[in-house]
Write a protein that holds these residues in place. Structure first.
Motif, mmCIF file in Angstrom:
data_model
loop_
_atom_site.group_PDB
_atom_site.id
_atom_site.type_symbol
_atom_site.label_atom_id
_atom_site.label_comp_id
_atom_site.label_asym_id
_atom_site.label_seq_id
_atom_site.Cartn_x
_atom_site.Cartn_y
_atom_site.Cartn_z
ATOM 1 N N ALA A 1 0.868 -1.188 0.000
ATOM 2 C CA ALA A 1 0.000 0.000 0.000
ATOM 3 C C ALA A 1 0.899 1.230 0.000
ATOM 4 N N LEU A 2 0.316 2.359 -0.383
ATOM 5 C CA LEU A 2 1.033 3.634 -0.337
ATOM 6 C C LEU A 2 0.101 4.672 0.268
ATOM 7 N N VAL A 3 0.686 5.543 1.079
ATOM 8 C CA VAL A 3 -0.104 6.643 1.640
ATOM 9 C C VAL A 3 0.458 7.941 1.073
ATOM 10 N N GLY A 4 -0.429 8.753 0.469
ATOM 11 C CA GLY A 4 -0.015 10.034 -0.098
ATOM 12 C C GLY A 4 -0.376 11.166 0.848
ATOM 13 N N PHE A 5 0.591 12.044 1.111
ATOM 14 C CA PHE A 5 0.356 13.172 2.022
ATOM 15 C C PHE A 5 0.211 14.466 1.221
ATOM 16 N N TYR A 6 -0.308 15.507 1.871
ATOM 17 C CA TYR A 6 -0.614 16.720 1.101
ATOM 18 C C TYR A 6 0.612 17.541 0.719
ATOM 19 N N ASP A 7 1.795 17.082 1.124
ATOM 20 C CA ASP A 7 3.004 17.733 0.599
ATOM 21 C C ASP A 7 3.527 16.975 -0.630
ATOM 22 N N GLY A 8 2.754 15.993 -1.093
ATOM 23 C CA GLY A 8 3.146 15.274 -2.307
ATOM 24 C C GLY A 8 3.937 14.004 -2.040
ATOM 25 N N ALA A 9 4.318 13.754 -0.780
ATOM 26 C CA ALA A 9 5.092 12.540 -0.478
ATOM 27 C C ALA A 9 4.190 11.313 -0.542
ATOM 28 N N LEU A 10 4.748 10.234 -1.056
ATOM 29 C CA LEU A 10 4.055 8.935 -1.054
ATOM 30 C C LEU A 10 4.901 7.979 -0.229
ATOM 31 N N MET A 11 4.343 7.455 0.851
ATOM 32 C CA MET A 11 5.078 6.493 1.667
ATOM 33 C C MET A 11 4.600 5.097 1.281
ATOM 34 N N ALA A 12 5.526 4.289 0.740
ATOM 35 C CA ALA A 12 5.162 2.945 0.297
ATOM 36 C C ALA A 12 5.668 1.916 1.298
ATOM 37 N N HIS A 13 4.888 0.882 1.497
ATOM 38 C CA HIS A 13 5.339 -0.238 2.326
ATOM 39 C C HIS A 13 5.734 -1.365 1.378
ATOM 40 N N VAL A 14 6.998 -1.755 1.437
ATOM 41 C CA VAL A 14 7.526 -2.769 0.518
ATOM 42 C C VAL A 14 7.977 -3.989 1.317
ATOM 43 N N GLY A 15 7.593 -5.163 0.856
ATOM 44 C CA GLY A 15 8.018 -6.380 1.556
ATOM 45 C C GLY A 15 7.595 -7.605 0.767
ATOM 46 N N PRO A 16 8.139 -8.771 1.120
ATOM 47 C CA PRO A 16 7.774 -9.986 0.384
ATOM 48 C C PRO A 16 6.326 -10.375 0.671
ATOM 49 N N PRO A 17 5.700 -11.100 -0.249
ATOM 50 C CA PRO A 17 4.320 -11.548 0.009
ATOM 51 C C PRO A 17 4.307 -12.700 1.006
ATOM 52 N N ASP A 18 4.424 -12.364 2.276
ATOM 53 C CA ASP A 18 4.453 -13.362 3.352
ATOM 54 C C ASP A 18 3.659 -12.763 4.512
ATOM 55 N N MET A 19 2.519 -13.380 4.838
ATOM 56 C CA MET A 19 1.632 -12.808 5.851
ATOM 57 C C MET A 19 2.263 -12.774 7.240
ATOM 58 N N ARG A 20 3.352 -13.505 7.427
ATOM 59 C CA ARG A 20 3.970 -13.472 8.756
ATOM 60 C C ARG A 20 4.508 -12.081 9.087
ATOM 61 N N HIS A 21 4.743 -11.245 8.068
ATOM 62 C CA HIS A 21 5.160 -9.870 8.386
ATOM 63 C C HIS A 21 4.022 -9.117 9.086
ATOM 64 N N ALA A 22 2.845 -9.086 8.424
ATOM 65 C CA ALA A 22 1.719 -8.316 8.988
ATOM 66 C C ALA A 22 1.251 -8.928 10.314
#
Ligand code: NDP
Ligand code: MG
Length: 390
Positions: free
Chosen positions: A245-266
């Motif tokens: 997922a990515l969250v976009g802020f009103y200063d134009g920044a996009l924070m992306a969460h990057v990781g392998p497709p492994d549910m043990r992370h979440a």
């Protein structure tokens, strides 16, 4: 020792949760494990983890569960009511990973006890999001997202004010039929729909990924959980499933969460929150991956995405109707009564029908009213399936 329970312990999320807990047994006291049909696994895990109680949703399987637990000291119980009762046992953290609306009542009960609810069961947010959030607030209980996209959003928001958020983008792999010619979709088989290109998950969510009903549910889940305007939520097809997922802020920044497709992370993030702990997931080699791909989702291929927007516009109890109709249509596809592409027609028809009938969708959101309209929607969807079945 932290007291933990796992609801839906025998499923894909449940087994991944057990994998993490079993790595540090000295840290956890396991209160309850629940399952349904897989008695062998349920009993084996309950014995290995020294659970207080093991519960199967299927009352007819109680003798089998008792046999399997014989002499172990683990209590056996069965039935939907026993599952909800298990959620009332004192615990610090509960994994809610039952599949379907059956996860709602035990999740509500856990919140009423003030227990932290790690929520994989997105259906309960879709059916009764406000009720769940209000119950958590009343009883001072936390809900932590476990769905990978929502865990990603949650992590991207740490330390950020919600009013600085402009947009939230959740990614979708596109599932099994992302690149299929549209005209082949009606003939997609159960085996084809049950195989996911990236994630290893339960059968129902895998088929929901192919139809994008899973993503449709997740858009509603995002709206409910983060309290954002539906217009701020975007879906982006990302075949590699590494940006969640990515969250976009009103200063134009996009924070992306990057990781392998492994549910043990979440799951691990929710288990250790607010701390971060070492987790046994693959570390990505971005240079080896080379590039990430993105596409706009096609609402002709995936009508579920359009239906989710209609549900959010309609509000009230329409989320419960949507979920129940989706679960019933999925049963119809799994049983061979519906073609793959019929599922979205059944859901749309059920929503139309119950909207036209008036009244119930605008009833107050109480657990009883949600369960009542869930039943009505299942009956309505079943009638629509009978008409369509060929
Ligand atoms: P599975 O089908 O693998 O497991 C479902 C679990 O629920 C099993 O323990 C099953 O028992 C139990 N169960 C089934 N029916 C009932 C019932 N009527 N009452 C009580 N328990 C029941 O599903 P997943 O683990 O894939 O998914 C679980 C939840 O997590 C879903 O809400 C899904 O949307 C969500 N989720 C899953 C992800 C994943 O990677 N798998 C990712 C994000 C969210 P048994 O097997 O013994 O019959
Ligand atoms: Mg997800």
């Amino acid at each position: 020792m932290r007291r933990v329970s796992i609801f839906g312990a025998t499923g894909s999320i449940g087994q991944n949760t057990i994998d993490l807990i079993a790595r540090a047994p000295e840290e956890y006291e396991v209160v309850a494990l629940t399952g349904a049909s897989n008695i062998k696994q349920l009993a084996a895990d309950a014995i290995a983890l020294k659970a207080q109680v093991a519960v199967t949703a299927d009352a007819a399987l109680l003798p089998d569960l008792r046999d399997a637990l014989q002499g172990s000291g683990v209590e056996a119980a069965a039935g939907a009511q026993a599952i909800t009762e298990a959620a009332s046992r004192p615990a610090d953290w509960i994994m809610s990973a039952i599949v379907g609306a059956a996860g709602l009542a035990p999740g509500m009960e856990a919140l009423r006890q003030g227990t932290t609810l790690a929520l994989a069961n997105k259906e309960s947010l879709v059916c009764a999001g406000q009720l769940l959030l209000d119950t958590a607030a009343t009883h001072n209980a936390d809900i932590l997202p476990v769905d990978s996209e929502h865990s990603a959003i949650f992590q991207a928001l740490v330390g950020e004010p919600m009013d600085a958020v402009e947009r939230i983008i959740i990614t979708a792999s596109g599932g099994a039929f992302r690149d299929w010619p549209l005209e082949d979709l009606p003939n997609a088989t159960l085996a084809q729909a049950s195989s996911h290109p990236n994630w290893d998950m339960g059968q129902r969510i895998t088929i929901d990924s192919a139809s994008m009903f899973n993503k449709a549910m997740e858009v509603i889940e995002t709206e409910r959980f983060f309290g954002v305007n539906p217009a701020m939520i975007e879906v982006l097809v990302h075949p590699q499933s590494m940006i969640h997922a990515l969250v976009g802020f009103y200063d134009g920044a996009l924070m992306a969460h990057v990781g392998p497709p492994d549910m043990r992370h979440a799951i691990g993030y929710a288990l250790h929150h607010p701390a971060r702990r070492h987790l046994p997931v693959e570390r990505l080699d971005l240079a080896a991956i080379g590039s990430f791909e993105f596409r706009t989702p096609d609402e002709v291929r995936w009508p579920a995405l359009r239906i989710a927007r209609e549900v959010m516009d309609r509000g009230g109890l329409s989320g419960a109707v949507f979920n129940a109709a989706k679960e019933t249509a999925l049963d119809g596809f799994i049983a061979g009564h519906l073609k793959f592409t019929d599922m979205s027609d059944i859901v749309a028809a059920t929503l139309d029908r119950l909207n036209a009938a008036g009244g119930h969708i605008d009833d107050m959101m109480t657990l009883d009213n949600v369960l009542e309209i869930d039943k009505l929607a299942r009956e309505t969807a079943r009638a629509a399936i009978l008409k369509t079945a060929r």
